[in-house]
Design a protein around this motif. Structure first.
Motif, PDB file in Angstrom:
ATOM      1  N   GLU A 192      49.066  35.716  55.100  1.00 45.09           N
ATOM      2  CA  GLU A 192      48.079  35.369  54.064  1.00 45.09           C
ATOM      3  C   GLU A 192      48.675  35.066  52.519  1.00 45.09           C
ATOM      4  O   GLU A 192      47.868  34.585  51.602  1.00 45.09           O
ATOM      5  N   ASP A 193      50.091  35.121  52.585  1.00 44.60           N
ATOM      6  CA  ASP A 193      50.844  34.853  51.441  1.00 44.60           C
ATOM      7  C   ASP A 193      51.394  33.162  51.579  1.00 44.60           C
ATOM      8  O   ASP A 193      52.293  33.089  52.611  1.00 44.60           O
ATOM      9  N   PRO A 194      51.160  32.321  50.742  1.00 42.23           N
ATOM     10  CA  PRO A 194      51.628  31.038  50.859  1.00 42.23           C
ATOM     11  C   PRO A 194      53.063  30.653  51.009  1.00 42.23           C
ATOM     12  O   PRO A 194      53.600  30.137  51.594  1.00 42.23           O
ATOM     13  N   ALA A 195      53.897  31.836  50.118  1.00 32.94           N
ATOM     14  CA  ALA A 195      55.205  31.640  50.301  1.00 32.94           C
ATOM     15  C   ALA A 195      55.680  31.999  51.774  1.00 32.94           C
ATOM     16  O   ALA A 195      56.563  31.388  52.138  1.00 32.94           O
ATOM     17  N   SER A 196      55.060  33.020  52.368  1.00 34.34           N
ATOM     18  CA  SER A 196      55.609  33.326  53.616  1.00 34.34           C
ATOM     19  C   SER A 196      55.162  32.157  54.510  1.00 34.34           C
ATOM     20  O   SER A 196      56.056  32.007  55.646  1.00 34.34           O
ATOM     21  N   LEU A 197      53.948  31.517  54.304  1.00 37.33           N
ATOM     22  CA  LEU A 197      53.686  30.399  55.456  1.00 37.33           C
ATOM     23  C   LEU A 197      54.749  29.401  55.147  1.00 37.33           C
ATOM     24  O   LEU A 197      54.966  28.616  55.965  1.00 37.33           O
ATOM     25  N   ALA A 198      55.105  28.913  53.886  1.00 38.24           N
ATOM     26  CA  ALA A 198      55.969  28.231  53.699  1.00 38.24           C
ATOM     27  C   ALA A 198      57.302  28.373  54.214  1.00 38.24           C
ATOM     28  O   ALA A 198      58.199  27.338  54.686  1.00 38.24           O
ATOM     29  N   ARG A 199      57.797  29.636  54.300  1.00 43.92           N
ATOM     30  CA  ARG A 199      59.042  29.984  54.974  1.00 43.92           C
ATOM     31  C   ARG A 199      59.057  29.597  56.568  1.00 43.92           C
ATOM     32  O   ARG A 199      60.144  29.303  57.304  1.00 43.92           O
TER      33      ARG A 199
ATOM     34  N   MET B 268      62.108  28.532  63.684  1.00 43.16           N
ATOM     35  CA  MET B 268      63.417  29.039  64.413  1.00 43.16           C
ATOM     36  C   MET B 268      64.413  29.393  63.260  1.00 43.16           C
ATOM     37  O   MET B 268      65.224  30.128  63.141  1.00 43.16           O
ATOM     38  N   THR B 269      64.425  28.282  62.264  1.00 41.69           N
ATOM     39  CA  THR B 269      65.427  28.551  61.148  1.00 41.69           C
ATOM     40  C   THR B 269      65.060  29.669  60.246  1.00 41.69           C
ATOM     41  O   THR B 269      66.123  30.308  59.979  1.00 41.69           O
ATOM     42  N   ALA B 270      63.874  30.112  60.168  1.00 44.26           N
ATOM     43  CA  ALA B 270      63.485  31.482  59.331  1.00 44.26           C
ATOM     44  C   ALA B 270      63.759  32.663  60.029  1.00 44.26           C
ATOM     45  O   ALA B 270      64.234  33.430  59.273  1.00 44.26           O
ATOM     46  N   LEU B 271      63.761  32.665  61.192  1.00 45.11           N
ATOM     47  CA  LEU B 271      63.534  33.824  61.934  1.00 45.11           C
ATOM     48  C   LEU B 271      64.931  34.128  62.650  1.00 45.11           C
ATOM     49  O   LEU B 271      65.196  35.262  62.864  1.00 45.11           O
ATOM     50  N   GLY B 272      65.503  33.080  63.005  1.00 43.91           N
ATOM     51  CA  GLY B 272      66.755  33.199  64.015  1.00 43.91           C
ATOM     52  C   GLY B 272      67.952  34.014  63.402  1.00 43.91           C
ATOM     53  O   GLY B 272      68.516  35.123  64.017  1.00 43.91           O
ATOM     54  N   PRO B 273      68.204  33.848  62.092  1.00 46.22           N
ATOM     55  CA  PRO B 273      69.217  34.526  61.633  1.00 46.22           C
ATOM     56  C   PRO B 273      69.116  35.963  61.171  1.00 46.22           C
ATOM     57  O   PRO B 273      70.011  36.857  60.830  1.00 46.22           O
TER      58      PRO B 273
ATOM     59  N   GLY C 201      67.935  43.295  62.444  1.00 48.93           N
ATOM     60  CA  GLY C 201      67.130  44.606  62.408  1.00 48.93           C
ATOM     61  C   GLY C 201      65.458  44.516  62.556  1.00 48.93           C
ATOM     62  O   GLY C 201      65.145  43.559  63.309  1.00 48.93           O
ATOM     63  N   LEU C 202      64.697  45.275  61.758  1.00 46.30           N
ATOM     64  CA  LEU C 202      63.330  44.991  62.128  1.00 46.30           C
ATOM     65  C   LEU C 202      62.543  43.942  61.311  1.00 46.30           C
ATOM     66  O   LEU C 202      62.930  43.758  60.102  1.00 46.30           O
ATOM     67  N   VAL C 203      62.046  43.111  62.058  1.00 47.61           N
ATOM     68  CA  VAL C 203      61.220  41.942  61.234  1.00 47.61           C
ATOM     69  C   VAL C 203      59.771  42.236  61.505  1.00 47.61           C
ATOM     70  O   VAL C 203      59.176  42.284  62.660  1.00 47.61           O
ATOM     71  N   VAL C 204      58.851  42.133  60.269  1.00 48.76           N
ATOM     72  CA  VAL C 204      57.525  42.260  60.441  1.00 48.76           C
ATOM     73  C   VAL C 204      56.853  40.824  60.176  1.00 48.76           C
ATOM     74  O   VAL C 204      57.209  40.266  59.205  1.00 48.76           O
ATOM     75  N   ILE C 205      55.767  40.593  61.114  1.00 44.83           N
ATOM     76  CA  ILE C 205      55.029  39.400  60.740  1.00 44.83           C
ATOM     77  C   ILE C 205      53.525  39.979  60.762  1.00 44.83           C
ATOM     78  O   ILE C 205      53.118  40.349  61.769  1.00 44.83           O
ATOM     79  N   ASP C 206      52.818  39.935  59.586  1.00 48.60           N
ATOM     80  CA  ASP C 206      51.747  40.329  59.392  1.00 48.60           C
ATOM     81  C   ASP C 206      50.709  39.507  59.557  1.00 48.60           C
ATOM     82  O   ASP C 206      50.908  38.087  59.170  1.00 48.60           O
ATOM     83  N   GLU C 207      49.369  39.450  60.186  1.00 52.83           N
ATOM     84  CA  GLU C 207      48.349  38.521  60.521  1.00 52.83           C
ATOM     85  C   GLU C 207      48.740  37.525  61.334  1.00 52.83           C
ATOM     86  O   GLU C 207      48.545  36.366  60.926  1.00 52.83           O
ATOM     87  N   ILE C 208      49.473  37.837  62.362  1.00 51.04           N
ATOM     88  CA  ILE C 208      50.153  36.920  63.594  1.00 51.04           C
ATOM     89  C   ILE C 208      49.053  36.094  63.958  1.00 51.04           C
ATOM     90  O   ILE C 208      49.287  34.919  64.315  1.00 51.04           O
ATOM     91  N   GLN C 209      47.548  36.434  64.071  1.00 51.89           N
ATOM     92  CA  GLN C 209      46.612  35.554  64.552  1.00 51.89           C
ATOM     93  C   GLN C 209      46.455  34.312  63.755  1.00 51.89           C
ATOM     94  O   GLN C 209      45.959  33.375  64.293  1.00 51.89           O
ATOM     95  N   ARG C 210      46.941  34.265  62.462  1.00 59.19           N
ATOM     96  CA  ARG C 210      46.841  32.932  61.823  1.00 59.19           C
ATOM     97  C   ARG C 210      47.869  31.723  62.164  1.00 59.19           C
ATOM     98  O   ARG C 210      47.688  30.658  61.906  1.00 59.19           O
ATOM     99  N   ARG C 211      48.855  32.347  62.952  1.00 58.19           N
ATOM    100  CA  ARG C 211      49.924  31.135  63.294  1.00 58.19           C
ATOM    101  C   ARG C 211      50.366  31.520  64.858  1.00 58.19           C
ATOM    102  O   ARG C 211      51.334  32.145  64.923  1.00 58.19           O
TER     103      ARG C 211
END
Length: 367
Positions: free
Chosen positions: A43-50, A55-60, A63-73
Motif C-alpha cells: 500500500e506504500d507507493p515506494a514499495s510498489l516502485a521498488r 527479481m532485481t529487488a528481491l533476489g539479493p 534473512g527474513l523478507v516481509v511482503i505486506d498486502e500480497i493480494q495487491r500484486r
C-alpha cells in the motif's frame, strides 16, 4: 512469533492470513522494521516502485523478507516460487494478506509444497487475561476496538470498520457487489448467529437469487468475518441436520450489528446466549487448532455445539451460559452416537467438575 519461527524453519514461505486490523502488520514489523530494505508494504507507493522489477529487488536480499498486502500484486507469486527454490536459499519470506479466492488460487498454483499458512485473529482471551473476559466478549478481539477509551468509541470504530470492509476491501478483491446490500446481508446473518442458515429465506428477504446470497456468504467467510460450521452426518438411523450453522466470528462485530452497545444491553439481549456460544467457539478453535471441526444436530432435538477431531480423537464441546451445568439427555445421546472420547461443557464459572463418565464441566478460562 513462535508459530512464524517454527513455520519458517520448515518452509521457505509463510503466509500470514487474517482479517484487516487484526494486528498482522504490527506483528510483522516486530520481526522486520518497516524502514528496513527487507520490508515491502504494497500500500506504500515506494514499495510498489521498488517491486517494478521484482527479481532485481528481491533476489539479493538475505534473512527474513516481509511482503505486506500480497493480494495487491499476485504476479509476485511466480517470482517467489523461483526464489524459494534456490539451494541454499539465502532468504525466507513472510507474506501477509487478507484471504480471497484469487489469492488462495495463486498460492496453491505457484507455491504448492513451499508455503505454510498461519491464520491470525485479533486478541484472544489468553492474551487479554481471563479477568477481562466480559470486556473482551463485548468488544471483541480487534485491537482498536478492545483498546478504545470508551464503549462509545469502540462501537464507532466497529461500525466504521464494517463500512470500510464492504466499501473498500471487497472492491479491492475484484468483486463488484453493492455495499449497502452486502452490509444488510451481514446484518441479517447476525440474527442467524449460532443457528442453521436458511439460504432461501435470506434470499427472499433481500429480494435476490439464492445463488447471490451464497456468493455473499462466501465473500464474508473469505474475509474472516463469518464462520460457516458444517454439520457432521453419518449413516445413522436418526435424521440429522445437514445445513451449516453460521457465526459472526468476532463477538464485537456481532454486537455492533445487533445494536448492542454496553454490557447491560448484552446481558439482556435475546441473542446473549448465542453470542456467548459463538465467543466460546472461536476461543476453543483458536486453542485446540483441530484437524476437523463440525457441529451435530438431529431433527429430534439432540445436538452438539462442536465436534473436534484432533490426533485421531473425537472431542465434543457444549457451550452453556449457566451457573452450574448438568448432564442432559442431548449430551448423553451425542456422547453415545458420536462415540466421543470426551465431552467438555464450557461455562463462565470458575470450578471444574465431572458430571458423568467422560463428561467434564470446565470454565472457559481453563481451556
Amino acid at each position: 512469533m513462535e508459530s512464524i519461527a517454527r513455520t519458517l524453519s520448515r518452509s521457505p514461505v509463510a503466509l500470514l492470513l487474517g482479517p484487516r486490523q487484526c494486528g498482522k502488520t504490527t506483528l510483522a514489523r516486530q520481526l522486520v522494521p518497516c524502514e528496513d530494505l527487507n520490508y515491502f508494504d504494497l500500500e506504500d507507493p515506494a514499495s510498489l516502485a521498488r517491486l517494478d522489477e521484482p527479481m532485481t529487488a528481491l533476489g539479493p536480499l538475505e534473512g527474513l523478507v516481509v511482503i505486506d498486502e500480497i493480494q495487491r500484486r499476485q504476479e509476485l507469486f511466480p517470482v517467489l516460487r523461483v526464489l524459494a527454490d534456490r539451494t541454499p536459499s539465502p532468504a525466507r519470506f513472510l507474506i501477509l494478506g487478507s484471504a480471497s479466492s484469487d489469492l488462495m488460487r495463486h498460492v496453491s498454483e505457484s507455491l504448492a509444497g513451499r508455503v505454510e499458512r498461519i491464520i491470525m485473529r485479533g486478541f484472544s482471551l489468553s492474551e487479554v487475561e481471563a479477568v477481562y473476559h466480559r470486556k473482551h466478549w463485548l468488544r471483541g478481539g480487534f485491537p482498536r476496538s478492545y483498546l478504545a477509551a470508551s464503549e462509545a468509541d469502540s462501537t464507532v470504530w466497529r461500525r466504521e470498520f464494517m463500512q470500510t470492509v464492504v466499501e473498500r476491501d471487497v472492491p479491492q478483491l475484484g468483486l463488484r457487489l453493492p455495499a449497502a446490500t452486502l452490509l444488510r446481508f451481514w446484518t441479517m446473518l447476525s440474527h442467524y448467529h449460532g443457528q442453521v442458515w436458511n439460504a432461501a429465506e435470506t434470499a427472499r428477504s433481500l429480494g435476490v437469487a439464492e445463488t447471490t446470497t451464497r456468493r455473499y456468504l462466501d465473500v464474508l467467510e473469505g474475509l474472516f468475518m463469518v464462520r460457516r460450521l458444517n454439520p457432521w452426518f453419518a449413516n445413522l438411523k436418526k435424521r440429522q441436520v445437514r445445513s451449516p450453522r453460521i457465526y459472526v466470528r468476532d463477538s464485537g462485530l456481532l454486537h455492533a450489528l445487533l445494536g448492542i452497545r454496553s454490557e447491560r444491553d448484552l446481558l439482556s439481549h435475546p441473542k446473549s446466549g448465542a453470542s456467548w456460544e459463538g465467543y466460546v467457539v472461536e476461543e476453543i478453535l483458536s486453542v485446540f487448532a483441530p484437524e476437523e471441526v463440525y457441529f451435530w444436530a438431529t431433527h429430534n432435538g439432540a445436538e452438539l455445539d462442536l465436534l473436534l477431531v484432533k490426533d485421531g480423537r473425537r472431542i465434543g464441546v457444549e457451550c452453556k451460559r449457566q451457573d452450574a451445568p448438568r448432564m442432559t439427555r442431548s449430551m448423553r445421546v451425542a456422547k453415545e452416537d458420536l462415540d466421543l472420547d470426551h465431552l467438555y461443557v464450557v461455562y463462565p464459572g470458575c470450578k471444574t467438575y465431572a458430571i458423568d463418565e467422560k463428561v467434564t464441566v470446565t470454565p472457559l478460562s481453563h481451556i
